[in-house]
Each structure stands twice: as structure tokens, then as C-alpha cells.
Design a protein around this motif. Sequence first.
Motif, PDB file in Angstrom:
ATOM      1  N   VAL A 266       0.836  -1.203   0.000  1.00  0.00           N
ATOM      2  CA  VAL A 266       0.000   0.000   0.000  1.00  0.00           C
ATOM      3  C   VAL A 266       0.874   1.257   0.000  1.00  0.00           C
ATOM      4  O   VAL A 266       0.612   2.204  -0.741  1.00  0.00           O
ATOM      5  CB  VAL A 266      -0.973  -0.001   1.205  1.00  0.00           C
ATOM      6  N   LEU A 267       1.921   1.257   0.816  1.00  0.00           N
ATOM      7  CA  LEU A 267       2.832   2.415   0.826  1.00  0.00           C
ATOM      8  C   LEU A 267       3.500   2.598  -0.539  1.00  0.00           C
ATOM      9  O   LEU A 267       3.675   3.720  -0.993  1.00  0.00           O
ATOM     10  CB  LEU A 267       3.865   2.265   1.932  1.00  0.00           C
ATOM     11  N   SER A 268       3.843   1.503  -1.195  1.00  0.00           N
ATOM     12  CA  SER A 268       4.441   1.584  -2.534  1.00  0.00           C
ATOM     13  C   SER A 268       3.460   2.153  -3.539  1.00  0.00           C
ATOM     14  O   SER A 268       3.828   2.968  -4.396  1.00  0.00           O
ATOM     15  CB  SER A 268       4.914   0.204  -3.005  1.00  0.00           C
ATOM     16  N   LYS A 269       2.196   1.730  -3.466  1.00  0.00           N
ATOM     17  CA  LYS A 269       1.172   2.243  -4.389  1.00  0.00           C
ATOM     18  C   LYS A 269       0.969   3.744  -4.226  1.00  0.00           C
ATOM     19  O   LYS A 269       0.696   4.448  -5.187  1.00  0.00           O
ATOM     20  CB  LYS A 269      -0.164   1.528  -4.169  1.00  0.00           C
ATOM     21  N   ALA A 270       1.092   4.211  -3.001  1.00  0.00           N
ATOM     22  CA  ALA A 270       0.904   5.645  -2.738  1.00  0.00           C
ATOM     23  C   ALA A 270       1.983   6.467  -3.431  1.00  0.00           C
ATOM     24  O   ALA A 270       1.749   7.618  -3.812  1.00  0.00           O
ATOM     25  CB  ALA A 270       0.897   5.930  -1.249  1.00  0.00           C
ATOM     26  N   ASP A 271       3.146   5.860  -3.613  1.00  0.00           N
ATOM     27  CA  ASP A 271       4.270   6.576  -4.251  1.00  0.00           C
ATOM     28  C   ASP A 271       4.214   6.537  -5.767  1.00  0.00           C
ATOM     29  O   ASP A 271       4.984   7.232  -6.431  1.00  0.00           O
ATOM     30  CB  ASP A 271       5.603   5.994  -3.761  1.00  0.00           C
ATOM     31  N   GLU A 272       3.325   5.725  -6.319  1.00  0.00           N
ATOM     32  CA  GLU A 272       3.241   5.589  -7.788  1.00  0.00           C
ATOM     33  C   GLU A 272       2.652   6.828  -8.420  1.00  0.00           C
ATOM     34  O   GLU A 272       1.834   7.523  -7.907  1.00  0.00           O
ATOM     35  CB  GLU A 272       2.376   4.381  -8.164  1.00  0.00           C
TER      36      GLU A 272
END
Length: 163
Positions: free
Chosen positions: A157-163
Motif C-alpha cells: 500500500v505504501l508503494s502504491k501511494a508513491d506511484e
Amino acid sequence: MPSSALVVSDTSPLLNLALIDRLDLLRAQFPEIVVPRQVWDELTEGEEGLEALRELRDDTLLDIVEVERSDLFVEIVHELDLGETAAICYAVEHAADLVLLDERDGRRVARRHDLDVTGVIGVLLRAAKTGELDLENELDALREAGFWISDDLYSRVLSKADE
């Protein structure tokens, strides 16, 4: 800015956003959320977050609706609890654009009926992408409130937020 989509919610996303004091995100993302009576009854069984949820209802963001025990209801209730069943049935019967569900079994049944699904984490993720919140802090608050998030999901989820 809220869209005009028909959004139906189960108990968990509403309760968990209330517990972390982020019900404001619902108002920011949706003009109205349909809540089956069965879901409202589950929400009002406890006291936590109830005052904030009643405020949303009184401000007309939450529209409490009756859901009859249709053939679909009878079919689904054998797999899920009453709130999830009612939310999915209402969504199917009214061609909802989105269903707010957190539990895995509920999401599986909703997708079986071709419904688009998101949950409390999806609401937080949407807000994080528009810069409305610090996602890591809110995910930590969810965990502290008792919402289970695996370490793998937390990282994804944290990675998706950075996309």
C-alpha cells in the motif's frame, strides 16, 4: 471532489474510519453513501465511533436504506454476515458503482457479482494520492485500532501511494 457514483458500505470501513477519526475522507470522496439497515444496526451495537457516525447520518452523507430478504439475500447470507449480505444485495440490485468492504469473503462474493470493491485502506490510499494525509501514520492508526494489516500489504500500500 466527490463523484456522483452510487456507493454502498458495509460496517468495517465506516467503523474503522470512525475509530481513527478520518470519516472526513468519506465526505471528501463521496457525496452520499448508502448504508443498509443491517449495517447500521451492526454499527450501533457498539459505542466506539458512534457519535461521529450519527453526525454523518444526520448530515445526510449516510443514507440508511431497507434491504429485503430477496432470493439473492438468502443465497449470500449463508456465506457472509447480515451487513455484508445486505450491502452486496443492495449494490447488485441497484447497480452500485462501488462497494466499501474489508473482509476477504465479502470481497470475493462482491466480485463474483461483478461489483467494484474497495475498503478502508483504499479510501486512505485515494486520500494519500491527493496529498490529504500521511498514509503511513493512518495505517499505523488502523493497526492500533485493531484493524489487521499484514506486513506485506502494509508495504504494498505504501508503494502504491508513491506511484
